[in-house]
Design an enzyme around this catalytic site. Structure first.
Site, short mmCIF file in Angstrom:
data_model
loop_
_atom_site.label_atom_id
_atom_site.label_comp_id
_atom_site.label_asym_id
_atom_site.label_seq_id
_atom_site.Cartn_x
_atom_site.Cartn_y
_atom_site.Cartn_z
N HIS A 164 0.82 -1.23 0.00
CA HIS A 164 0.00 0.00 0.00
C HIS A 164 0.85 1.28 0.00
O HIS A 164 0.30 2.37 -0.21
CB HIS A 164 -0.93 0.03 1.22
CG HIS A 164 -2.01 -1.01 1.21
ND1 HIS A 164 -2.95 -1.10 0.20
CD2 HIS A 164 -2.30 -2.01 2.09
CE1 HIS A 164 -3.77 -2.11 0.46
NE2 HIS A 164 -3.40 -2.68 1.59
N HIS A 202 -6.39 -7.04 -0.57
CA HIS A 202 -6.57 -5.62 -0.85
C HIS A 202 -5.77 -5.19 -2.08
O HIS A 202 -4.68 -5.70 -2.31
CB HIS A 202 -6.13 -4.79 0.37
CG HIS A 202 -6.87 -5.17 1.62
ND1 HIS A 202 -6.35 -6.07 2.54
CD2 HIS A 202 -8.08 -4.80 2.08
CE1 HIS A 202 -7.22 -6.22 3.53
NE2 HIS A 202 -8.28 -5.48 3.28
N ASP A 289 -4.83 -12.77 3.43
CA ASP A 289 -6.08 -12.26 4.00
C ASP A 289 -7.29 -12.59 3.11
O ASP A 289 -8.40 -12.14 3.38
CB ASP A 289 -6.00 -10.76 4.32
CG ASP A 289 -5.27 -9.95 3.28
OD1 ASP A 289 -4.95 -10.48 2.19
OD2 ASP A 289 -5.01 -8.75 3.54
ZN LIG Z 1 -4.44 -7.02 2.63
#
Ligand SMILES: [Zn+2]
Length: 346
Positions: A164, A202, A289
């Site tokens: 990220h 994500h 995740d």
């Molecule tokens: Zn993640």
């Protein structure tokens, strides 16, 4: 497989993150790596080593000098505001959104925290800089080993995660983009076309943004649809790259509740794109995740599925560097991640 371990990761141990109006215990905790290491001792899929010193010049090609300077001094500045801050994590609370100036560098530390971040879920602690730097060194060392031909695959066993983090911002528990550093190291090591295939739940917004205008690094990400899932503001299917990078970014957003059959079909599309691009080496930001038991995610993959993910990734037949990213069902993090590595090597 070579495994490069961040022995200093424990120095980054946030106490709290902001979540829906409350400070809650951090999901991204040191015991995640303890479980992974314990599983690797049970099932040794490779040789575990430690990295050498970090290549500062390389770091400064992926992240902006003023961001690195901010990170290096952030903890001291935080404590200088008030000695009592030494017992608290630093979290941003103000951001320069649309219409504000991002070119100014305010003297106020709180203002600079916001300038160089995008969420309040990523605590900066006394040891964050040390841990993140050592993690970056792991990613670079893993990629150097692959580029030199001394190993066909390597795993950067590190936290905090990295995918990220952008050129000049932290967020999503990430400070330095380990996957981007690995990809750049592979490029510098002689691979002319490198692909990043991000399998974390994500979207890998930092990696996408770092390479968005480049034609030599393909970025592909399979992830929860950003219209409902973090990081919300990037990761949509219509983001295909720009300039020389036009056509060199592929996002494969999937709805909440996606199970392994649909997820695996998307992985197949990602792998097809890697092949079409003509990648000579691969970086896999590996988040687990996507697991059904993950507390902050909403896919339904089971532990056994991770063997198949490893096998599918191996089918690309490319020199590969894994960087460890998310995965917050702490007790299963080690099992699921090592299942990928075992599947990859089988
Ligand atoms: Zn993640």
């Amino acid at each position: 497989m070579l495994i490069v371990h961040n022995t200093l990761h424990r120095q980054h141990a946030g106490r709290h993150e902001m979540f829906r109006g409350r400070l809650v215990p951090c999901h991204e905790s040191p015991d995640r790596l303890d479980h992974l290491l314990a599983e690797l001792h049970k099932r040794p899929v490779g040789t575990i080593t430690e990295p050498g010193p970090l290549d500062e010049a390389l770091l400064a090609r992926i992240h902006s000098p003023r961001y690195l300077q901010f990170l290096a001094g952030a903890w001291d500045e935080w404590v200088a505001l008030d000695p009592a801050n030494a017992e608290l994590d630093a979290l941003p609370s103000v951001w320069p959104v649309r219409g504000f100036r991002a070119d100014v560098l305010p003297a106020n530390f709180a203002a600079r925290m916001g300038l160089f971040s995008f969420d309040a879920g990523t605590p900066l602690t006394a040891g964050s800089w040390t841990a993140a730097r050592q993690g970056a060194a792991c990613a670079v060392a893993a990629a150097q080993a692959v580029a030199s031909g001394s190993t066909r695959s390597a795993f950067a066993l590190t936290r905090p995660p990295g995918h990220h983090a952008g050129t000049d911002f932290f967020g999503g528990y990430c400070f330095l983009n380990n996957a981007a550093l690995a990809a750049q190291t592979l490029r510098d090591g002689g691979f002319e076309r490198v692909a990043v295939l991000d399998v974390d739940y994500h979207h890998g917004n930092g990696t996408q943004s770092i390479f968005y205008a480049r034609g030599d690094v393909l970025t592909v990400s399979l992830h929860g649809d950003p219209s409902t899932e973090y990081p919300f503001y990037l990761g949509y299917a219509d983001e295909r790259g720009e300039g020389e990078g036009a056509g060199c970014n592929l996002n494969l957003p999937l709805p909440r509740g996606t199970g392994f059959a649909d997820w695996r079909a998307a992985l197949g599309r990602g792998l097809d794109e890697v092949k079409r691009f003509g990648a000579q080496a691969l970086v896999v930001p590996l988040g687990v995740d996507t697991f059904e038991g993950d507390p902050i995610s909403a896919f339904t993959l089971r532990s056994a599925d991770y063997f198949d993910i490893g096998r599918d990734l191996a089918s690309a037949g490319l020199p590969t560097v894994f960087t460890f990213e998310g995965g917050y069902a702490v007790a299963e993090v080690g099992i699921n991640a090592v299942n990928v590595l075992e599947g990859f090597g089988s």
